[in-house]
Design an enzyme around this catalytic site. Structure first.
Site, PDB file in Angstrom:
ATOM      1  N   ARG A 149      -3.639  -9.052 -20.412  1.00 46.49           N
ATOM      2  CA  ARG A 149      -4.545  -8.731 -21.528  1.00 46.49           C
ATOM      3  C   ARG A 149      -3.903  -7.794 -22.539  1.00 46.49           C
ATOM      4  O   ARG A 149      -4.429  -7.620 -23.641  1.00 46.49           O
ATOM      5  CB  ARG A 149      -5.881  -8.187 -21.028  1.00 46.49           C
ATOM      6  CG  ARG A 149      -5.816  -6.872 -20.329  1.00 46.49           C
ATOM      7  CD  ARG A 149      -7.173  -6.489 -19.731  1.00 46.49           C
ATOM      8  NE  ARG A 149      -8.132  -5.994 -20.702  1.00 46.49           N
ATOM      9  CZ  ARG A 149      -8.081  -4.798 -21.286  1.00 46.49           C
ATOM     10  NH1 ARG A 149      -7.101  -3.964 -21.002  1.00 46.49           N
ATOM     11  NH2 ARG A 149      -9.009  -4.431 -22.147  1.00 46.49           N
ATOM     12  N   PRO A 209       0.821  -1.215   0.000  1.00 47.88           N
ATOM     13  CA  PRO A 209       0.000   0.000   0.000  1.00 47.88           C
ATOM     14  C   PRO A 209       0.854   1.263   0.000  1.00 47.88           C
ATOM     15  O   PRO A 209       0.353   2.343  -0.299  1.00 47.88           O
ATOM     16  CB  PRO A 209      -0.833  -0.116   1.283  1.00 47.88           C
ATOM     17  CG  PRO A 209      -0.201  -1.193   2.095  1.00 47.88           C
ATOM     18  CD  PRO A 209       0.609  -2.048   1.183  1.00 47.88           C
ATOM     19  N   ASP A 214      -9.766   1.489 -24.328  1.00 50.07           N
ATOM     20  CA  ASP A 214      -9.820   1.298 -22.876  1.00 50.07           C
ATOM     21  C   ASP A 214      -9.829   2.649 -22.182  1.00 50.07           C
ATOM     22  O   ASP A 214      -9.098   3.562 -22.581  1.00 50.07           O
ATOM     23  CB  ASP A 214      -8.550   0.573 -22.376  1.00 50.07           C
ATOM     24  CG  ASP A 214      -8.529  -0.904 -22.717  1.00 50.07           C
ATOM     25  OD1 ASP A 214      -9.583  -1.447 -23.069  1.00 50.07           O
ATOM     26  OD2 ASP A 214      -7.439  -1.497 -22.607  1.00 50.07           O
ATOM     27  N   GLU A 251       3.061  -6.928   8.156  1.00 46.53           N
ATOM     28  CA  GLU A 251       3.310  -5.496   7.938  1.00 46.53           C
ATOM     29  C   GLU A 251       4.216  -5.244   6.732  1.00 46.53           C
ATOM     30  O   GLU A 251       4.693  -4.138   6.528  1.00 46.53           O
ATOM     31  CB  GLU A 251       3.937  -4.869   9.197  1.00 46.53           C
ATOM     32  CG  GLU A 251       3.035  -4.892  10.411  1.00 46.53           C
ATOM     33  CD  GLU A 251       1.755  -4.084  10.205  1.00 46.53           C
ATOM     34  OE1 GLU A 251       1.850  -2.932   9.763  1.00 46.53           O
ATOM     35  OE2 GLU A 251       0.669  -4.631  10.457  1.00 46.53           O
TER      36      GLU A 251
HETATM   37  N1  ADE Z   1      -0.908  -5.041   0.134  1.00 41.30           N
HETATM   38  C1  ADE Z   1      -1.790  -4.593   1.035  1.00 41.30           C
HETATM   39  N2  ADE Z   1      -2.540  -3.600   0.549  1.00 41.30           N
HETATM   40  C2  ADE Z   1      -2.112  -3.391  -0.735  1.00 41.30           C
HETATM   41  C3  ADE Z   1      -2.478  -2.488  -1.764  1.00 41.30           C
HETATM   42  N3  ADE Z   1      -3.436  -1.568  -1.593  1.00 41.30           N
HETATM   43  N4  ADE Z   1      -1.827  -2.570  -2.930  1.00 41.30           N
HETATM   44  C4  ADE Z   1      -0.842  -3.472  -3.115  1.00 41.30           C
HETATM   45  N5  ADE Z   1      -0.448  -4.345  -2.169  1.00 41.30           N
HETATM   46  C5  ADE Z   1      -1.076  -4.312  -0.993  1.00 41.30           C
END
Ligand code: ADE
Length: 273
Positions: free
Chosen positions: A161, A92, A176, A119
């Protein structure tokens, strides 16, 4: 293209056997190999995580299993003739995964994914491989998943794809949403198919007219309408040169006008108090 995935949940990647990605594998356009990280954890409990330095909640994935796994996966790939690997680290905290990044990744011959649980992975792992390989830390959205495996499925499908011969109709990429080109700043509008009447709902006359110019214009107007409704930020950020005279007419009908810098924004006079 070759894809390696190292994970503590190999079963999570089963969907890569299905549908478009599964077919691309069967057709030999995609060579996917999924590896169990615990094969490289040598203590009695196959430990892959430990407590974070500096304290705090959760666990961090350890350097050694990842280092040994990646060394071997890379060595095996090189041995099999694969070249120029790139590491894709779902997190994230990564850069946003976009269509442009999907296109960039689709042009690489070999991707190695490192989905993490807990984590995340000790940051020294990405730093170490970044001395040798391109490393892409990518986030699929502003939310936190329990692990990176779902992100691997997302990125792999978006990339697969785009590979030559995977989609029947290569032209379909051009239209797209988000793809570089005429739809770069627009979401696709509605799509319709037979029957011509369903529960009292018909088909817009123009789509039955056979008039390609008018159909293209209708599609573009609907794309503008939908983008203003769902992603006004895309219109606000677009180079105004992307909008022709008819686009501008439609934007004005939707209450969007060019500001002092030429970029479009909601008409302040049309805004409610
Ligand atoms: N791992 C946990 N959340 C994630 C996200 N939003 N994008 C990529 N990997 C992740």
């Amino acid at each position: 293209m070759r894809i390696d995935v190292v994970t503590i949940f190999p079963d999570y990647l089963e969907p890569l056997n299905v549908s478009l990605v599964g077919k691309a594998r069967t057709a030999g356009r995609l060579d996917v190999r999924v590896h169990d990280l615990r094969d490289w954890a040598y203590d009695r409990h196959n430990t892959v995580d430990d407590t974070p330095y500096g304290g705090g909640p959760g666990m961090v994935m350890k350097t050694e299993p990842w280092g040994e796994a990646l060394d071997q996966v890379l060595a095996d790939g090189y041995e099999a003739g694969a070249r120029l690997p790139a590491l894709v680290v779902p997190t994230p905290s990564g850069r946003p995964f976009t269509q442009a990044l999907a296109v960039e990744l689709s042009e690489r011959p070999w991707l190695v994914f490192t989905p993490a649980r807990y984590e995340g992975i000790d940051s020294r792992v990405a730093a170490e491989y970044a001395t040798r390989l391109p490393v892409y830390e990518v986030s699929i959205g502003d939310y936190v998943l329990a692990g990176g495996e779902a992100a691997v499925l997302v990125v792999t499908e978006a990339v697969a794809r785009l590979l030559p011969g995977v989609l029947g109709n290569a032209e379909s990429h051009r239209d797209d949403s988000f793809a570089p080109g005429p739809m770069a700043h627009l979401l696709e509008g509605p799509v319709l198919t037979k029957p011509p009447q369903w529960r009292g709902r018909g088909i817009p006359e123009v789509l039955l007219s056979g008039h390609h110019g008018k159909i293209a214009r209708w599609r573009r107007d609907e794309a503008l309408r939908r983008t203003i409704a769902h992603r006004p930020d895309l219109i606000a950020a677009a180079d105004p040169a992307a909008f022709d005279k008819k686009d501008r007419e439609m934007l004005s009908i939707l209450g969007w006008l060019p500001g002092p810098d030429g970029r479009f924004g909601p008409n302040p006079e049309a805004m409610e108090e």
